[in-house]
Design a protein around this motif. Sequence first.
Motif, PDB file in Angstrom:
ATOM      1  N   ALA A  76      44.112  46.665  33.261  1.00  0.00           N
ATOM      2  CA  ALA A  76      44.294  45.365  32.612  1.00  0.00           C
ATOM      3  C   ALA A  76      44.160  45.516  31.102  1.00  0.00           C
ATOM      4  O   ALA A  76      44.645  44.688  30.337  1.00  0.00           O
ATOM      5  N   ASP A  77      43.500  46.585  30.687  1.00  0.00           N
ATOM      6  CA  ASP A  77      43.139  46.733  29.282  1.00  0.00           C
ATOM      7  C   ASP A  77      43.942  47.882  28.658  1.00  0.00           C
ATOM      8  O   ASP A  77      43.873  49.025  29.124  1.00  0.00           O
ATOM      9  N   ASN A  90      52.232  40.497  34.220  1.00  0.00           N
ATOM     10  CA  ASN A  90      51.161  40.030  35.106  1.00  0.00           C
ATOM     11  C   ASN A  90      51.602  38.733  35.800  1.00  0.00           C
ATOM     12  O   ASN A  90      51.130  37.636  35.492  1.00  0.00           O
ATOM     13  N   PRO A  99      41.456  41.391  37.083  1.00  0.00           N
ATOM     14  CA  PRO A  99      40.354  40.637  36.477  1.00  0.00           C
ATOM     15  C   PRO A  99      40.851  39.357  35.793  1.00  0.00           C
ATOM     16  O   PRO A  99      41.983  39.317  35.293  1.00  0.00           O
ATOM     17  N   SER A 100      39.992  38.355  35.779  1.00  0.00           N
ATOM     18  CA  SER A 100      40.426  37.045  35.249  1.00  0.00           C
ATOM     19  C   SER A 100      40.713  37.102  33.748  1.00  0.00           C
ATOM     20  O   SER A 100      41.483  36.307  33.226  1.00  0.00           O
ATOM     21  N   HIS A 101      40.121  38.085  33.050  1.00  0.00           N
ATOM     22  CA  HIS A 101      40.363  38.156  31.595  1.00  0.00           C
ATOM     23  C   HIS A 101      41.700  38.836  31.262  1.00  0.00           C
ATOM     24  O   HIS A 101      42.082  38.937  30.093  1.00  0.00           O
ATOM     25  N   ALA A 102      42.427  39.305  32.287  1.00  0.00           N
ATOM     26  CA  ALA A 102      43.679  40.039  32.009  1.00  0.00           C
ATOM     27  C   ALA A 102      44.687  39.144  31.297  1.00  0.00           C
ATOM     28  O   ALA A 102      44.753  37.935  31.539  1.00  0.00           O
ATOM     29  N   GLY A 103      45.492  39.760  30.420  1.00  0.00           N
ATOM     30  CA  GLY A 103      46.487  39.021  29.649  1.00  0.00           C
ATOM     31  C   GLY A 103      47.841  38.970  30.366  1.00  0.00           C
ATOM     32  O   GLY A 103      47.918  39.233  31.574  1.00  0.00           O
ATOM     33  N   LYS A 132      52.740  42.511  24.559  1.00  0.00           N
ATOM     34  CA  LYS A 132      52.058  41.236  24.860  1.00  0.00           C
ATOM     35  C   LYS A 132      52.734  40.040  24.190  1.00  0.00           C
ATOM     36  O   LYS A 132      52.444  38.899  24.528  1.00  0.00           O
TER      37      LYS A 132
END
Length: 521
Positions: free
Chosen positions: A248-249, A279, A304-308, A400
Motif C-alpha cells: 500500500a505504501d 485501488n 489497509p484503510s490508510h491506502a491511497g 497517485k
Amino acid sequence: MIAYLERFVPDSDSDSNPSEDSTSAAAAATDVALCKSVELQGTLEYHVSSANDIYSTDFGGIHKAAAPPLAVLRPASVDDIARLLRTASRSPRLTVAARGKGHSIHGQATAPRGVVVEMGAMAAVEVRDDGCADVAGGALWEDVLAACLGRGLAPRSWTDYLGLTVGGTLSNAGISGQAFRYGPQTENVTELEVVTGKGDVVLCSPSHNSDLFFAVLGGLGQFGIITRARVRLHHAPLKVRWIRLVYADFDEFVADAESLVTHPPSESLDYVEGFAFVNSDDPVNGWDSVPLGPPQRLDPTAIPSHAGPTLYCLELALHVHHPAQDGPTTDEVVTETLRGLRFIRRLRFSTEVGYEEFLLRVKRAEKAAKASGIWETPHPWLNLLVSKRDIRAFDGAVFKGILRRGVGGPMLVYPLLRSKWDGRTSAAVPESSEIFYLVALLRFTAAAVGAEEMVAQNEEILEWCRAKGVDFKVYLPHYRSEEEWRRHFGRHKWERFVERKARYDPYAVLAPGQGIFSRTH
Ligand code: FAD
C-alpha cells in the motif's frame, strides 16, 4: 502537445500542388529505376499501395508516415542489404529503414518514399557449442527461445514480450526483469554483423571494430542494420516460481525493490519487476490485475484503510532447476528471500509454471487482446527511465495524481542498475544515481477516440518531469527537433552520436522514421 499525434496524411492530398506532384513523381520514378538496378537474390516489391500499406504505420497506431515506401526489400542475404545501401547512398533522396515487426509507437521503422527492409526475411537461429547463439537480426526472440530450449539453453536477458525482433530490441536496449542482474539485452551480445549506412558489411565486438559495436547497441538504427548477433546463453531452468507481493505504501515498495536488486539475497532471484495498479475493482487496472490466475483473488479487506488510490505490486521469479540434492529447497529460498520484506502479508500470490510458459506470458495476453480487438486499436505508450532521486515525487504527481484511474493496461515500475549499462553504447540513461526506474505506461484503448486524450496525458507527464527538473530519459524516444535530441542524449553523448553518424551513415540514409537526421548528399 498534439504534435505527438501526427495527422493521418493520405497518399495523395487533395490540396497538394500539381507541379510539386509531378516533381515528386519524377523523383520517385528515378529512385525506382535506381532500385531496379540493384542486383538482388531476394525480392524488391514496388508500388506499395496506400490502401493496405502496413509499412507506413506501426503498433502505436497514432502515426502515419507522410507517404508509403517506394519499395519493400525481402533480403535473401546480407549482400542484398549491402547492395541496396550502397545504391541508396548514391541517390540524393533515398532512405532505408530496417523493419522488425513494426512494434514501435511513433513510426520509427517507416521510410516515406524510401525502401523498407523486411528483416523477418532473415531469421535464422544457430545454437553454438560455446554457450552462445548466432541469431539473424530479423529473428523473433520467441524463435530464439524455441531453438535454444532444444539444447537446454536460453538467453539470459529478455523483454517481457517475445514477438519482437533481435535487431529491433538491440537498437533500443531490451529491458525486462532480468536486467537488474544481467543488464539489458544490449549487454548480452558478444559480436554483431552490421551493414553500415555506406553499405559496408562489418563484423564487430567489444574488442574488434568496437566503436561500431557500441554505436549500434541502443543506436536507434542510425549507424547500421544488424544482420546477425551473437547472444550469450545460460542453462535454462525447468520451472519458475513466480511471486507477486502487494504494497500500500510506495516508500516500502521501492525500499524492498531496491534492496532486492542490490543486496543478497538478490543472488537467489532471477527476475524483479513491479507495477502500480488502481485501488479499486476496475476490471483492467484494479485488484484483478494482480492474482496469478484462478482460483487466486485479491481480497480487498486485506488492504489497509490508510491506502491511497494507487497500490503497488512487486513481481519476482526464481528459476527452479533439477531438484537439488543438497542445498536449500525452493520453498526455503523463497522464505529466506521474502523475510523482512514489508508487503501486505495476506496479499501474497505465488505459482510455479514452466520456464517457457513464464517467458511467453505476454503472448497469452496478446491472444486475449487480439480476441477483444484492443491489439489493433491505438497504443499511445510512454516509457521512461526515471532516476531513484525523483521516483517518489514522480509517484506522488503521476501514479497517485495524473494516472490515479490507470492507463487501460499495465503501469510497470521497477528498478534497474546503471552499472549494468555500458556507457559506450548509444543508449541514454539517467545519470544522477546508480538506481533508476523503468516506468512503462502500456496504454490500451477500446477505440481510437481515447487516443488523443492519452497522448495529451503523456505530454502532461513529460511537462511535469521537465518543470520539476526530474532526471529522466524517454525509453524508445521520439522527438521532433535537434534541440530535443540534444537534450535527450546530453551534450557529450549527442556529440558522440553525431560523430558516429558521420562515420557510419554520412548521408543519413538509415532509419529516417526516428526523425533525428535529414538525408544529405
Ligand atoms: P521495429 O519497431 O520494427 O523497429 C524499431 C527501430 O529499430 C526502427 O528504427 C528500425 O528501423 C530499427 N531496426 C529494426 N530492426 C533493425 C535491425 N536489424 N538493425 C538495425 N535497426 C533495426 N521493449 C523492451 O525493452 N522491453 C519490453 O518488455 C517490451 N515489451 C514490448 C511489448 C509489446 C507488446 C510491444 C509492442 C513492444 C515492446 N517493447 C519492449 C518495445 C520494443 O523493444 C520496440 O518496439 C522495439 O522497437 C522492437 O520492436 P521491433 O522488433 O518490431 O522493431
